[in-house]
Motif scaffolding. Sequence first.
Motif, PDB file in Angstrom:
ATOM      1  N   MET B 384       0.817  -1.208   0.000  1.00  5.73           N
ATOM      2  CA  MET B 384       0.000   0.000   0.000  1.00  5.73           C
ATOM      3  C   MET B 384       0.859   1.270   0.000  1.00  5.73           C
ATOM      4  O   MET B 384       0.446   2.302  -0.542  1.00  5.73           O
ATOM      5  CB  MET B 384      -0.946  -0.003   1.204  1.00  5.73           C
ATOM      6  N   ARG B 385       2.060   1.168   0.588  1.00  2.01           N
ATOM      7  CA  ARG B 385       2.914   2.364   0.625  1.00  2.01           C
ATOM      8  C   ARG B 385       3.261   2.787  -0.807  1.00  2.01           C
ATOM      9  O   ARG B 385       3.111   3.946  -1.187  1.00  2.01           O
ATOM     10  CB  ARG B 385       4.181   2.082   1.440  1.00  2.01           C
ATOM     11  N   GLY B 447      -2.537   6.722   6.533  1.00  2.00           N
ATOM     12  CA  GLY B 447      -1.873   5.686   7.322  1.00  2.00           C
ATOM     13  C   GLY B 447      -2.710   4.429   7.397  1.00  2.00           C
ATOM     14  O   GLY B 447      -3.801   4.357   6.819  1.00  2.00           O
ATOM     15  N   SER B 448      -2.199   3.450   8.124  1.00  2.00           N
ATOM     16  CA  SER B 448      -2.980   2.221   8.303  1.00  2.00           C
ATOM     17  C   SER B 448      -2.526   1.505   9.561  1.00  2.00           C
ATOM     18  O   SER B 448      -1.427   1.738  10.064  1.00  2.00           O
ATOM     19  CB  SER B 448      -2.848   1.315   7.096  1.00  2.00           C
ATOM     20  N   TYR B 449      -3.379   0.646  10.079  1.00  2.00           N
ATOM     21  CA  TYR B 449      -3.035  -0.142  11.260  1.00  2.00           C
ATOM     22  C   TYR B 449      -3.768  -1.474  11.216  1.00  2.00           C
ATOM     23  O   TYR B 449      -4.784  -1.609  10.537  1.00  2.00           O
ATOM     24  CB  TYR B 449      -3.370   0.624  12.548  1.00  2.00           C
ATOM     25  N   ALA B 450      -3.208  -2.459  11.940  1.00  2.00           N
ATOM     26  CA  ALA B 450      -3.813  -3.790  11.948  1.00  2.00           C
ATOM     27  C   ALA B 450      -4.944  -3.829  12.963  1.00  2.00           C
ATOM     28  O   ALA B 450      -4.879  -3.189  14.005  1.00  2.00           O
ATOM     29  CB  ALA B 450      -2.759  -4.834  12.290  1.00  2.00           C
ATOM     30  N   ASP B 451      -6.000  -4.580  12.637  1.00  2.00           N
ATOM     31  CA  ASP B 451      -7.111  -4.761  13.553  1.00  2.00           C
ATOM     32  C   ASP B 451      -7.628  -6.180  13.332  1.00  2.00           C
ATOM     33  O   ASP B 451      -8.362  -6.443  12.389  1.00  2.00           O
ATOM     34  CB  ASP B 451      -8.208  -3.731  13.258  1.00  2.00           C
ATOM     35  N   GLY B 452      -7.190  -7.098  14.197  1.00  2.00           N
ATOM     36  CA  GLY B 452      -7.539  -8.515  14.002  1.00  2.00           C
ATOM     37  C   GLY B 452      -6.944  -9.007  12.698  1.00  2.00           C
ATOM     38  O   GLY B 452      -5.768  -8.790  12.423  1.00  2.00           O
ATOM     39  N   GLY B 453      -7.773  -9.633  11.876  1.00  4.18           N
ATOM     40  CA  GLY B 453      -7.283 -10.167  10.602  1.00  4.18           C
ATOM     41  C   GLY B 453      -7.286  -9.119   9.502  1.00  4.18           C
ATOM     42  O   GLY B 453      -6.974  -9.418   8.359  1.00  4.18           O
ATOM     43  N   ASN B 454      -7.655  -7.898   9.847  1.00  2.00           N
ATOM     44  CA  ASN B 454      -7.785  -6.859   8.833  1.00  2.00           C
ATOM     45  C   ASN B 454      -6.763  -5.743   9.013  1.00  2.00           C
ATOM     46  O   ASN B 454      -6.202  -5.559  10.080  1.00  2.00           O
ATOM     47  CB  ASN B 454      -9.186  -6.239   8.880  1.00  2.00           C
ATOM     48  N   ILE B 455      -6.588  -5.017   7.908  1.00  2.00           N
ATOM     49  CA  ILE B 455      -5.793  -3.798   7.950  1.00  2.00           C
ATOM     50  C   ILE B 455      -6.779  -2.653   7.725  1.00  2.00           C
ATOM     51  O   ILE B 455      -7.601  -2.716   6.818  1.00  2.00           O
ATOM     52  CB  ILE B 455      -4.746  -3.779   6.816  1.00  2.00           C
ATOM     53  N   ILE B 456      -6.698  -1.649   8.582  1.00  3.50           N
ATOM     54  CA  ILE B 456      -7.575  -0.495   8.394  1.00  3.50           C
ATOM     55  C   ILE B 456      -6.739   0.676   7.879  1.00  3.50           C
ATOM     56  O   ILE B 456      -5.744   1.057   8.501  1.00  3.50           O
ATOM     57  CB  ILE B 456      -8.303  -0.140   9.700  1.00  3.50           C
ATOM     58  N   CYS B 457      -7.124   1.192   6.724  1.00  3.09           N
ATOM     59  CA  CYS B 457      -6.422   2.332   6.133  1.00  3.09           C
ATOM     60  C   CYS B 457      -7.284   3.579   6.354  1.00  3.09           C
ATOM     61  O   CYS B 457      -8.505   3.493   6.376  1.00  3.09           O
ATOM     62  CB  CYS B 457      -6.231   2.139   4.633  1.00  3.09           C
ATOM     63  N   GLY B 506     -14.462  -6.075   2.679  1.00  3.87           N
ATOM     64  CA  GLY B 506     -14.073  -5.070   3.656  1.00  3.87           C
ATOM     65  C   GLY B 506     -15.205  -4.089   3.917  1.00  3.87           C
ATOM     66  O   GLY B 506     -16.322  -4.271   3.445  1.00  3.87           O
ATOM     67  N   LYS B 507     -14.911  -3.063   4.719  1.00  5.39           N
ATOM     68  CA  LYS B 507     -15.927  -2.062   5.069  1.00  5.39           C
ATOM     69  C   LYS B 507     -15.363  -0.666   4.839  1.00  5.39           C
ATOM     70  O   LYS B 507     -14.158  -0.452   4.951  1.00  5.39           O
ATOM     71  CB  LYS B 507     -16.273  -2.189   6.552  1.00  5.39           C
ATOM     72  N   VAL B 508     -16.253   0.268   4.541  1.00  2.16           N
ATOM     73  CA  VAL B 508     -15.849   1.667   4.415  1.00  2.16           C
ATOM     74  C   VAL B 508     -16.681   2.486   5.385  1.00  2.16           C
ATOM     75  O   VAL B 508     -17.874   2.232   5.532  1.00  2.16           O
ATOM     76  CB  VAL B 508     -16.168   2.227   3.007  1.00  2.16           C
ATOM     77  N   TRP B 509     -16.047   3.430   6.042  1.00  2.00           N
ATOM     78  CA  TRP B 509     -16.819   4.349   6.875  1.00  2.00           C
ATOM     79  C   TRP B 509     -16.076   5.682   6.962  1.00  2.00           C
ATOM     80  O   TRP B 509     -14.941   5.786   6.478  1.00  2.00           O
ATOM     81  CB  TRP B 509     -17.117   3.755   8.249  1.00  2.00           C
ATOM     82  N   MET B 516     -14.466  21.121   9.505  1.00  2.30           N
ATOM     83  CA  MET B 516     -13.378  20.617  10.361  1.00  2.30           C
ATOM     84  C   MET B 516     -12.658  19.415   9.738  1.00  2.30           C
ATOM     85  O   MET B 516     -11.905  18.726  10.409  1.00  2.30           O
ATOM     86  CB  MET B 516     -13.928  20.202  11.736  1.00  2.30           C
ATOM     87  N   GLY B 517     -12.938  19.148   8.498  1.00  3.31           N
ATOM     88  CA  GLY B 517     -12.253  18.033   7.825  1.00  3.31           C
ATOM     89  C   GLY B 517     -12.983  16.709   7.968  1.00  3.31           C
ATOM     90  O   GLY B 517     -13.982  16.618   8.693  1.00  3.31           O
ATOM     91  N   ALA B 518     -12.467  15.735   7.250  1.00  6.21           N
ATOM     92  CA  ALA B 518     -13.087  14.402   7.249  1.00  6.21           C
ATOM     93  C   ALA B 518     -12.006  13.339   7.292  1.00  6.21           C
ATOM     94  O   ALA B 518     -10.870  13.573   6.882  1.00  6.21           O
ATOM     95  CB  ALA B 518     -13.941  14.223   5.984  1.00  6.21           C
ATOM     96  N   THR B 519     -12.381  12.179   7.834  1.00  3.05           N
ATOM     97  CA  THR B 519     -11.475  11.029   7.793  1.00  3.05           C
ATOM     98  C   THR B 519     -12.235   9.870   7.177  1.00  3.05           C
ATOM     99  O   THR B 519     -13.338   9.547   7.617  1.00  3.05           O
ATOM    100  CB  THR B 519     -11.001  10.637   9.201  1.00  3.05           C
ATOM    101  N   PHE B 520     -11.647   9.293   6.161  1.00  3.63           N
ATOM    102  CA  PHE B 520     -12.250   8.117   5.513  1.00  3.63           C
ATOM    103  C   PHE B 520     -11.445   6.889   5.880  1.00  3.63           C
ATOM    104  O   PHE B 520     -10.219   6.901   5.855  1.00  3.63           O
ATOM    105  CB  PHE B 520     -12.308   8.300   3.995  1.00  3.63           C
ATOM    106  N   TYR B 521     -12.168   5.827   6.264  1.00  4.17           N
ATOM    107  CA  TYR B 521     -11.528   4.575   6.648  1.00  4.17           C
ATOM    108  C   TYR B 521     -11.986   3.469   5.714  1.00  4.17           C
ATOM    109  O   TYR B 521     -13.135   3.459   5.268  1.00  4.17           O
ATOM    110  CB  TYR B 521     -11.935   4.165   8.059  1.00  4.17           C
ATOM    111  N   PHE B 522     -11.114   2.522   5.443  1.00  2.00           N
ATOM    112  CA  PHE B 522     -11.567   1.266   4.807  1.00  2.00           C
ATOM    113  C   PHE B 522     -10.713   0.114   5.308  1.00  2.00           C
ATOM    114  O   PHE B 522      -9.539   0.270   5.602  1.00  2.00           O
ATOM    115  CB  PHE B 522     -11.556   1.359   3.281  1.00  2.00           C
ATOM    116  N   SER B 523     -11.379  -1.051   5.445  1.00  2.37           N
ATOM    117  CA  SER B 523     -10.661  -2.222   5.947  1.00  2.37           C
ATOM    118  C   SER B 523     -10.462  -3.217   4.811  1.00  2.37           C
ATOM    119  O   SER B 523     -11.294  -3.338   3.923  1.00  2.37           O
ATOM    120  CB  SER B 523     -11.439  -2.877   7.090  1.00  2.37           C
ATOM    121  N   LEU B 524      -9.329  -3.906   4.874  1.00  2.00           N
ATOM    122  CA  LEU B 524      -9.000  -4.913   3.854  1.00  2.00           C
ATOM    123  C   LEU B 524      -8.358  -6.109   4.560  1.00  2.00           C
ATOM    124  O   LEU B 524      -7.768  -5.949   5.620  1.00  2.00           O
ATOM    125  CB  LEU B 524      -7.999  -4.330   2.848  1.00  2.00           C
ATOM    126  N   PRO B 525      -8.464  -7.300   3.961  1.00  2.00           N
ATOM    127  CA  PRO B 525      -7.838  -8.465   4.612  1.00  2.00           C
ATOM    128  C   PRO B 525      -6.309  -8.369   4.613  1.00  2.00           C
ATOM    129  O   PRO B 525      -5.727  -7.864   3.652  1.00  2.00           O
ATOM    130  CB  PRO B 525      -8.286  -9.649   3.766  1.00  2.00           C
TER     131      PRO B 525
END
Lengths: 146, 529
Positions: B384-385, B447-457, B506-509, B516-525
């Motif tokens: 992803m980098r 950025g991204s971080y691990a969450d269980g079996g998923n990576i959240i970007c 995966g999921k998007v939220w 004040m800005g926005a943050t978009f998240y998505f999870s991937l295996p």
Amino acid sequence: MNDPIEILLVEDNSSDAKLTIRALKEKNLCNNLVHLTDGVQALDFLFGRGTYADRQIENKPKIILLDLNMPKVGGLEVLKEIRSDHKTQFIPVVVMTSSREERDIIESYKLGVNSYIVKPVGFDNFFKAVSELGLYWLLLNQPPKL
Amino acid sequence: METLSIEHSISPNFTKKDIEILKMYFELSKKYNPVISEALTADLADHPLWGPLMKQQTPEQRKAQNERSLAMQHAAIYEGKWEEYSKDLLAQGVMYAQMNISYSDWYELIKMYKDYLLPYIKKDFADSAEKAILYLEGLSKFIDFAMYGIAEAYFAEKNRLIQANEERFRAIFYNSMDHMTLIDRNARIILVNRIPSHYNKADVIGKSILGFQTAENVETVKKAVHSVFEQKESSVFDTAHLAGENKLYYSSSISPIYSENGEVNAAVIISRDLSLQKEAEEEVKELNRSLEIKVEERTKELRDVVKELESFSYSISHDLRSPLRAINGFTHILKDSYADGNEEALDAMDEIINNTQRMGHLIDDLLEFSRLGRAELKKVTVDMRVLVETVIQELTRVPSERKIDITLQQMEKVTGDQNLLKQVLVNIIDNALKYTSKKEHTLIEIGSYADGGNIICYVKDNGAGFDMAYYGKLFGVFQRLHSASEYEGTGVGLALVQKIITKHSGKVWAEGRVGMGATFYFSLPKPRK
């Protein structure tokens, strides 16, 4: 009708045809242009059949601008016939279409198209595309001598 | 082993005189019984029948049994209490029957006992032949009585066992699902467990089984019958039987039945009817066929729908764009050749041109959206980098006067379709750039971080943000939270992002606040190790 044909435009959409012709005119590439509106006419014209039975078919166009989506006989069928007859197989054919469908592009290249151009909606781009391809195929390209 | 319950006892008809001589017998027996018993045991140690049986008892047990027997005999002869002893005799008979000791084997033993006893009789009664005769009379009376009791129980038990066996045999033979046929040496049917409905008993019993075979099977069956009687060999064979019009299929086995002398005088043929099995097989085949037809029909229906959709998007692609191009093109011509500096006319024509272009983008986005629905994922491990860096480079290639700082944090690798994920990043980062365009200083953090079996970007910006009250519309197709004049766009971008991420399971939220800005998240295996 003894002037050598420069461009054969096969296009059923009159607006597109007018815009194409206008773009070519701007570059003075439009002296001997024949505009036909479906595949049957195109094939009759190229092979001297039907209404074009009296035409000298040795008088081949330097380039064919071919729409794909036309009534009766479509562009792909026309292309196929052009490529399978030794009299016409070396005429450069440029497909100009609105279709971005992958299968149309692949099929066209399989049948031996020389260029595939997706007509852009914007006039500037359209104008640019038409005049550039006219310049290239009419002035720069060197076809094989038969 | 089942035991016979001895409800009756035998009672002897001894006269007083009989009792007197029985007493004579008993006294001598009691005196010599231990000696004779020991000698008998020793001599029979290697006997094929008695040897193993005797080894089951210890000498102490044998001695105790002897003493018990003598005590019972004493009670009978001296006190007239015959009941207990007669019961013991009957129990012995049952035991011999159950142990499969023949009556003659047992009789042999009694004779041996007598032979061992004789020298002692000669010795004790040397002075009186009369006494000796009386003694022998007592002995034979007692043995007669004992033999009678044992024989009674022995044959009763034998009969019972035979009957029980017979019942077991009948239960198995007549209830078997398979056809069982007993035949003799000449292949004639002795017994069958079931007479087929189209035959009478007389048509079957005594008839050769070869007569029930189809012509092509006769040799097979003949061979099997021959080898079972001559070589005593079991075998397996398949046959077909004629039952009127129908052919019935059987899988059969033939086995020898041995007589007591080890000869094979009969054989049993066990045949399994394969018709049911065949029928079931046919049924399964038929079900499969109809299932296949159904699947084919459904697949065709689906294929038709897909085709329809494809031709629909094809015509959108072609037919909707053509008029737009005409409107756009001719407006251009008008503008270039006839507007002659009329500001109002020029402005109107620009509006037309802009709108046709916008419509063109809408169509392109819509097509892209529907094409994605059909696309198949090519899953690989995606760095992803690298991907984010590429996207940022592409999006910021055109120089601008904006002050933009993009911070790239930790980026984990994920599993997914490289091209589609690039599309996701393009859409989200392009959004971030777009909605921060009115800020003096654009700040974007990825950025991204691990969450269980998923990576959240995540992609965080300091742009226009959005009102969480309208969150429900954020990812809808053609849904927008800002007007096109404020921020241009077609409203397909985030819908596309959601579609792609959902296809990746995966999921998007998103989180945001107005201004004040926005943050978009998505999870991937995570990538598979």
